[in-house]
Design a protein around this motif. Sequence first.
Motif, mmCIF file in Angstrom:
data_model
loop_
_atom_site.group_PDB
_atom_site.id
_atom_site.type_symbol
_atom_site.label_atom_id
_atom_site.label_comp_id
_atom_site.label_asym_id
_atom_site.label_seq_id
_atom_site.Cartn_x
_atom_site.Cartn_y
_atom_site.Cartn_z
ATOM 1 N N LEU A 227 -0.670 5.150 -3.040
ATOM 2 C CA LEU A 227 -1.193 3.786 -3.162
ATOM 3 C C LEU A 227 -1.436 3.416 -4.618
ATOM 4 O O LEU A 227 -1.058 2.328 -5.077
ATOM 5 N N ALA A 228 -2.064 4.321 -5.370
ATOM 6 C CA ALA A 228 -2.390 4.034 -6.770
ATOM 7 C C ALA A 228 -1.136 3.911 -7.625
ATOM 8 O O ALA A 228 -1.033 3.036 -8.490
ATOM 9 N N LEU A 229 -0.150 4.788 -7.389
ATOM 10 C CA LEU A 229 1.086 4.747 -8.172
ATOM 11 C C LEU A 229 1.877 3.469 -7.928
ATOM 12 O O LEU A 229 2.566 2.968 -8.820
ATOM 13 N N LEU A 230 1.786 2.942 -6.717
ATOM 14 C CA LEU A 230 2.586 1.777 -6.327
ATOM 15 C C LEU A 230 1.889 0.450 -6.589
ATOM 16 O O LEU A 230 2.427 -0.603 -6.242
ATOM 17 N N THR A 231 0.737 0.483 -7.217
ATOM 18 C CA THR A 231 -0.040 -0.744 -7.403
ATOM 19 C C THR A 231 0.747 -1.827 -8.127
ATOM 20 O O THR A 231 0.693 -3.005 -7.764
ATOM 21 N N ASP A 232 1.499 -1.459 -9.131
ATOM 22 C CA ASP A 232 2.305 -2.445 -9.854
ATOM 23 C C ASP A 232 3.489 -1.743 -10.483
ATOM 24 O O ASP A 232 3.462 -0.521 -10.704
ATOM 25 N N HIS A 233 4.536 -2.505 -10.777
ATOM 26 C CA HIS A 233 5.715 -1.942 -11.436
ATOM 27 C C HIS A 233 6.477 -3.052 -12.139
ATOM 28 O O HIS A 233 7.677 -3.244 -11.914
ATOM 29 N N ASP A 234 5.776 -3.778 -12.982
ATOM 30 C CA ASP A 234 6.362 -4.878 -13.753
ATOM 31 C C ASP A 234 6.896 -5.965 -12.817
ATOM 32 O O ASP A 234 6.338 -6.174 -11.739
ATOM 33 N N LEU A 235 7.986 -6.629 -13.189
ATOM 34 C CA LEU A 235 8.439 -7.810 -12.458
ATOM 35 C C LEU A 235 9.507 -7.456 -11.432
ATOM 36 O O LEU A 235 10.674 -7.852 -11.566
ATOM 37 N N ALA A 236 9.131 -6.717 -10.402
ATOM 38 C CA ALA A 236 10.016 -6.531 -9.259
ATOM 39 C C ALA A 236 10.206 -7.878 -8.569
ATOM 40 O O ALA A 236 9.502 -8.852 -8.853
ATOM 41 N N ALA A 237 11.171 -7.937 -7.660
ATOM 42 C CA ALA A 237 11.503 -9.215 -7.015
ATOM 43 C C ALA A 237 10.285 -9.847 -6.345
ATOM 44 O O ALA A 237 10.047 -11.055 -6.470
ATOM 45 N N SER A 238 9.497 -9.042 -5.642
ATOM 46 C CA SER A 238 8.325 -9.595 -4.960
ATOM 47 C C SER A 238 7.289 -10.103 -5.951
ATOM 48 O O SER A 238 6.632 -11.123 -5.712
ATOM 49 N N THR A 239 7.154 -9.414 -7.082
ATOM 50 C CA THR A 239 6.175 -9.840 -8.084
ATOM 51 C C THR A 239 6.608 -11.139 -8.751
ATOM 52 O O THR A 239 5.773 -12.006 -9.058
ATOM 53 N N LEU A 263 9.583 -8.880 0.267
ATOM 54 C CA LEU A 263 9.728 -7.518 0.789
ATOM 55 C C LEU A 263 10.556 -7.476 2.073
ATOM 56 O O LEU A 263 11.026 -6.408 2.464
ATOM 57 N N GLU A 264 10.712 -8.610 2.741
ATOM 58 C CA GLU A 264 11.501 -8.636 3.971
ATOM 59 C C GLU A 264 12.971 -8.344 3.701
ATOM 60 O O GLU A 264 13.723 -7.956 4.599
ATOM 61 N N GLY A 265 13.412 -8.550 2.458
ATOM 62 C CA GLY A 265 14.807 -8.286 2.139
ATOM 63 C C GLY A 265 15.119 -6.799 2.157
ATOM 64 O O GLY A 265 14.268 -5.977 1.811
ATOM 65 N N PRO A 266 16.346 -6.419 2.522
ATOM 66 C CA PRO A 266 16.686 -4.995 2.630
ATOM 67 C C PRO A 266 16.799 -4.283 1.298
ATOM 68 O O PRO A 266 16.825 -3.054 1.258
ATOM 69 N N LEU A 267 16.860 -5.012 0.181
ATOM 70 C CA LEU A 267 17.068 -4.377 -1.116
ATOM 71 C C LEU A 267 15.775 -4.062 -1.854
ATOM 72 O O LEU A 267 15.806 -3.510 -2.951
ATOM 73 N N HIS A 268 14.626 -4.396 -1.283
ATOM 74 C CA HIS A 268 13.366 -4.181 -2.001
ATOM 75 C C HIS A 268 12.402 -3.345 -1.174
ATOM 76 O O HIS A 268 12.074 -2.222 -1.547
ATOM 77 N N GLY A 269 11.994 -3.814 -0.044
ATOM 78 C CA GLY A 269 10.943 -3.128 0.694
ATOM 79 C C GLY A 269 11.413 -2.109 1.711
ATOM 80 O O GLY A 269 10.641 -1.259 2.148
ATOM 81 N N PHE A 377 3.684 0.697 0.731
ATOM 82 C CA PHE A 377 4.151 -0.082 -0.420
ATOM 83 C C PHE A 377 3.499 -1.466 -0.449
ATOM 84 O O PHE A 377 2.986 -1.899 -1.487
ATOM 85 N N ALA A 378 3.509 -2.160 0.691
ATOM 86 C CA ALA A 378 2.994 -3.531 0.731
ATOM 87 C C ALA A 378 1.496 -3.578 0.481
ATOM 88 O O ALA A 378 1.008 -4.435 -0.277
ATOM 89 N N VAL A 379 0.743 -2.670 1.105
ATOM 90 C CA VAL A 379 -0.708 -2.650 0.893
ATOM 91 C C VAL A 379 -1.017 -2.340 -0.566
ATOM 92 O O VAL A 379 -1.850 -3.002 -1.201
ATOM 93 N N ALA A 380 -0.354 -1.325 -1.113
ATOM 94 C CA ALA A 380 -0.599 -0.947 -2.507
ATOM 95 C C ALA A 380 -0.260 -2.080 -3.462
ATOM 96 O O ALA A 380 -1.041 -2.415 -4.360
ATOM 97 N N ARG A 381 0.897 -2.689 -3.271
ATOM 98 C CA ARG A 381 1.377 -3.703 -4.223
ATOM 99 C C ARG A 381 0.576 -4.992 -4.150
ATOM 100 O O ARG A 381 0.610 -5.802 -5.094
ATOM 101 N N THR A 382 -0.173 -5.207 -3.078
ATOM 102 C CA THR A 382 -1.012 -6.405 -2.995
ATOM 103 C C THR A 382 -1.951 -6.503 -4.191
ATOM 104 O O THR A 382 -2.187 -7.596 -4.728
ATOM 105 N N ALA A 383 -2.479 -5.372 -4.628
ATOM 106 C CA ALA A 383 -3.362 -5.387 -5.802
ATOM 107 C C ALA A 383 -2.615 -5.849 -7.038
ATOM 108 O O ALA A 383 -3.141 -6.630 -7.851
ATOM 109 N N GLY A 384 -1.390 -5.368 -7.219
ATOM 110 C CA GLY A 384 -0.601 -5.801 -8.368
ATOM 111 C C GLY A 384 -0.244 -7.274 -8.301
ATOM 112 O O GLY A 384 -0.249 -7.976 -9.313
ATOM 113 N N TRP A 385 0.062 -7.755 -7.104
ATOM 114 C CA TRP A 385 0.369 -9.179 -6.957
ATOM 115 C C TRP A 385 -0.817 -10.037 -7.362
ATOM 116 O O TRP A 385 -0.648 -11.073 -8.027
#
Length: 416
Positions: A227-239, A263-269, A377-385
């Motif tokens: 969860l902590a590692l996935l919090t953010d990763h710069d400007l991914a498509a969802s971000t 994230l619904e797309g097959p190339l990201h989530g 992934f989705a729960v973790a990345r919510t913080a980054g969003w």
Amino acid sequence: MNDEPGGRRIGTREAARLLGVKPATVYAYVSRGQLTSRRDPVGRSSSFDAREVEALAARSRREAAGPSGSASAGELSVRTALTLIESGHYYFRGVDAVELASRYRYEEVAEWLWTGTLMSGARFTAPPESLAAARRAVAALPEHSGPIDRLRVAVAAAAVADPLRFDLSKPSVLGSARALIPTLVGALPEVGPAQWGGDGRLSRQLWPRLSALDPDPDALAVLDLALALLTDHDLAASTLAVRVAASARAHPYAVVSAGLGALEGPLHGAAGRLAHRMLVEVLERGGAAPVVAEYLRAGRRVPGLGHRLYEAEDPRATALFARLEPLAQAGPALGAAREVAAVMARHGGGLYPNVDLALAVLTVSCGMAPEAGETVFAVARTAGWIAHALEEYEERPLRMRPSGQYHGPRPPQPLP
């Protein structure tokens, strides 16, 4: 290759010549999602869309030319003080993200991203009204609904339950974020026992939504690290989708919905789900070689390998593999993942494990469903969003408005 209705198709050698690479590297581009391939009717080779190959070759030449080659000038660039990816590492507000995530829990890492202050012992609590609304909405979904379906509905329900959602001041947004993340977790259906309680940490709340097995402290620690590692990763498509919504001054629940939509797309989530299924197949067949061969023969990318931002192994994968190593139950899945990477290394593609493969080891070894990685992934990345939304709220409104390059018929055209 013969021309087809969809456009001229070329073989691997011709694609390699146009790209200026070895034939094996062409399949590396396929694995990274930069090219699509199609197996020919005979089933002995793959073909590629000539236009797609030529576009990738032109893009590669522009990138190689650097700033003077005008590649940078045509790309969208967004100023951020959150995440830097550089020289095989990534950093949250200048601090090594792997070291931060290895030492502090997910909630503390989220607070660091949001505020630049480390709040030791930070915990998130779901408001009863929001949680009840989200649970009712999720319970009304069909049984076959996926995790992103449930999370999107939970976000919408939580938004309606929050009368302060349109207040975009930083304190209000932070209050919404600290309530939304545990609401999302609490709205997910339980698949395992929740009676063991816990100390309120999000990883403990999330575990019974992912696995029917009782958690041990080491497995929980790996989940918290993920969860902590996935919090953010710069400007991914969802971000990027989140920042566009925030640029239009959408409230924090709406920007999270925008991220979940991407994230619904097959190339990201969905990569974690694909990697999970691949590892299960490797374990069932007793080896990685026949599984990898089937992927390549079908012209499909081998999931869990390669990342466009890292030349070597994804540092998030390295950290998770190291934490998974002592777990007895992770041994078979970890061995399968390493065998997949070894087979691909012999193939010569220059691909290394990414975080999706490491997540798949966690989900397979802990008895989780294939889609569990998407949930994490989705729960973790919510913080980054939320962190990116906070930044974007400080920028000029509606600045995410690129100009279109029209390629249609020139007017005037006759009325249809």
